[in-house]
Design an enzyme around this catalytic site. Structure first.
Site, PDB file in Angstrom:
ATOM      1  CD  GLU A 142     -11.306 -13.946 -14.864  1.00 48.13           C
ATOM      2  OE1 GLU A 142     -11.268 -13.978 -13.626  1.00 48.13           O
ATOM      3  OE2 GLU A 142     -11.130 -14.935 -15.578  1.00 48.13           O
ATOM      4  CD  GLU A 183     -13.399  -2.832 -12.178  1.00 45.48           C
ATOM      5  OE1 GLU A 183     -12.314  -2.315 -11.873  1.00 45.48           O
ATOM      6  OE2 GLU A 183     -14.395  -2.179 -12.511  1.00 45.48           O
ATOM      7  CB  ALA A 195     -14.209 -15.690 -12.320  1.00 47.03           C
ATOM      8  CG  ASP A 233     -23.622   0.889 -16.012  1.00 44.62           C
ATOM      9  OD1 ASP A 233     -23.319   1.494 -17.066  1.00 44.62           O
ATOM     10  OD2 ASP A 233     -22.879   0.041 -15.491  1.00 44.62           O
ATOM     11  NE  ARG A 237     -21.056  -1.124 -20.006  1.00 45.98           N
ATOM     12  CZ  ARG A 237     -21.404   0.066 -20.458  1.00 45.98           C
ATOM     13  NH1 ARG A 237     -21.512   0.265 -21.759  1.00 45.98           N
ATOM     14  NH2 ARG A 237     -21.643   1.079 -19.642  1.00 45.98           N
ATOM     15  CG  ASN A 238     -24.444  -3.237 -17.929  1.00 44.21           C
ATOM     16  OD1 ASN A 238     -23.571  -4.090 -17.818  1.00 44.21           O
ATOM     17  ND2 ASN A 238     -24.256  -1.984 -17.572  1.00 44.21           N
ATOM     18  CG  ASP A 261     -23.996  -5.759 -14.784  1.00 45.76           C
ATOM     19  OD1 ASP A 261     -22.928  -5.636 -14.181  1.00 45.76           O
ATOM     20  OD2 ASP A 261     -24.260  -6.718 -15.520  1.00 45.76           O
TER      21      ASP A 261
END
Length: 463
Positions: free
Chosen positions: A203, A205, A208, A312, A316-317, A330
């Site tokens: 999820e 911003e 989803a 970026d 996490r990516n 991403d």
């Protein structure tokens, strides 16, 4: 004519019909999307391919198809070419001339700020329908509600509903190009009737992320319902059409339905940061950490060769496949080297960003990605810890600018920490290329993993 060499997964568009296939050949029509499954022993110009809509497999001749084109980054490409912004009612009427039943456009309401107006040509006249914004949804009649304008136009193009007639033809804003048309032409628009959505696996911003299935392939589906955000994510999808590498998450295509759906291969083990945090040293050894580092470096070396900057790069990516292959994902901020606008600078992740990327004077480049890669190496070998622990963003900016660099994570291989520190050279030109770092990581892997030499393809293919 040179023989084409296409890898498994390459997507092609049929140049014409092949309605009467011989035994073993694939039936397809002009414009159909086909995915290369394997080379064949028939002849060098033939491949085994899978039809993206029917799921059927068979032999095709490479002369009868073309590789799916990458989309050009074009600011005029719009998911809402029919949206004209803040224009008056009389101006909308002028734009909808000559009169044509079902011709339409959408404008911002001048009389009711925050609302919109749907203007439709019906029997020689233009009817103006106020589109009200209520409880985070749009409605014309308080009966049918929509998440966004794209959703609303899609509905009224198929259903008359509260309108005098269904919408037939959009009136594009001058200079705007229809993303739907360009995606279709290039072969990146997928068929929603073939997509099966599963469970929510993330999820954000923007909306989803679901797992799902597209023609028997497991996929991840990023849903973007906000009009403005969907337009921004269109750029990410456009960048992804250019990228084909085993260490970059692969785009299958996009679907325009109630917003924008971006469909990619499914990476079942989630992001690298969470993977390392939840497993730790007892389950993940130093050789596996090296493999992750090398995978990411391979993907970034490919971007470097394409002169694209990720902007970026962080654990996490980076996503992990079933068989623990790490792939960079991403690509929302990815583009050619350029100066950073104030707007973009606000989105940059401070803990991963090179000092020059946080100033107004210097342009963002591959060397800035190299700095971020050094931070990502620190994340990997600290098993997913947040960089610059216990420091605020303000402290990070001030102390890094003053020359502070993080210490080596516990039990980190000396050669890897040496690589991190050279990535963090203050002068960008002193930082290594991803190509050079890949060589160093491969040398380190050879020391610790007997037989690794045999796993390295030679020569190394680049698309």
């Amino acid at each position: 004519m040179p023989v084409r060499s296409w890898t498994t997964g390459t997507q092609c568009v049929a140049k014409g019909d092949h309605r009467k296939p011989k035994p073993g050949e694939l039936l397809y029509h002009k414009g159909d999307i086909l995915t290369i499954v394997a080379m064949t022993t028939v002849k060098s110009t033939c491949y085994k391919a899978k039809h993206n809509s029917t799921g059927d497999e068979g032999i095709i001749n490479s002369a009868d198809v073309r590789e799916r084109e990458a989309l050009r980054l074009d600011p005029s490409l719009s998911l809402m070419p029919w949206f004209h912004g803040k224009i008056s009612g009389p101006e909308a009427v002028r734009k909808l001339q000559p009169a044509q039943d079902g011709l339409f456009l959408v404008r911002e309401s001048i009389r009711h700020p925050g609302d919109y107006v749907l203007c439709v040509s019906v029997s020689g006249e233009v009817i103006h329908y106020r589109v009200m914004y209520q409880d985070n949804q749009l409605t014309i009649d308080n009966n049918q509600h929509f998440n966004n304008l794209i959703d609303m136009i899609e509905f009224y193009s198929q259903n008359k509903g509260a309108l005098a007639r269904t919408l037939l033809k959009p009136k594009p804003k001058q200079g705007a190009k229809s993303a739907e048309m360009e995606l279709t032409k290039a072969g990146w628009l997928l068929d929603i009737t073939v997509l099966k959505l599963g469970h929510i696996i993330g999820e954000g911003e923007f909306g989803a992320v679901f797992d799902g299935e597209y023609l028997a392939q497991r996929v991840a589906v990023k849903t973007i319902k906000c009009d403005v955000t969907a337009q921004a994510f269109l750029q990410e999808a456009t960048v992804m059409t250019k990228l084909q590498h085993k260490n970059l998450v692969r785009l299958l295509g996009v679907i325009l339905h109630k917003g924008l759906l971006i469909v990619t291969e499914l990476m079942t083990k989630g992001n690298l940061a969470n993977f390392l945090r939840t497993r730790g040293r007892s389950l993940v050894g130093s050789v596996q950490l090296l493999r992750f580092a090398l995978d990411v470096c391979e993907g970034m070396a490919y971007l470097e060769s394409k002169k694209l900057v990720h902007r970026d790069l962080a654990a996490r990516n980076v996503l992990l496949s079933d068989d623990d292959v790490a792939k960079v994902s991403d690509f929302g901020l990815t583009r050619a080297a350029s100066r950073v606008s104030d707007d973009q600078r606000a989105k940059l992740p401070v803990r991963w960003s090179a000092p020059e990327a946080l100033t107004k004077e210097v342009k963002y480049s591959t060397k800035s990605d190299v700095w971020s890669y050094g931070i990502l190496l620190w994340e990997i070998f600290s098993y997913g810890r947040q960089p610059y622990p216990k420091m605020s963003l303000k402290e990070v900016m001030e102390r890094v600018e003053g020359g502070f660099r993080m210490e080596a994570p516990e039990d980190c291989l000396p050669a890897i920490y040496a690589l991190m520190t050279i990535c963090w050279a203050k002068e960008p030109r002193r930082r290594p290329t991803f190509h050079k770092m890949r060589e160093k990581l491969e040398q380190e892997m050879k020391k610790r993993c007997p037989g690794y030499d045999s796993l390295i393809p030679s020569p190394r293919p680049q698309k």
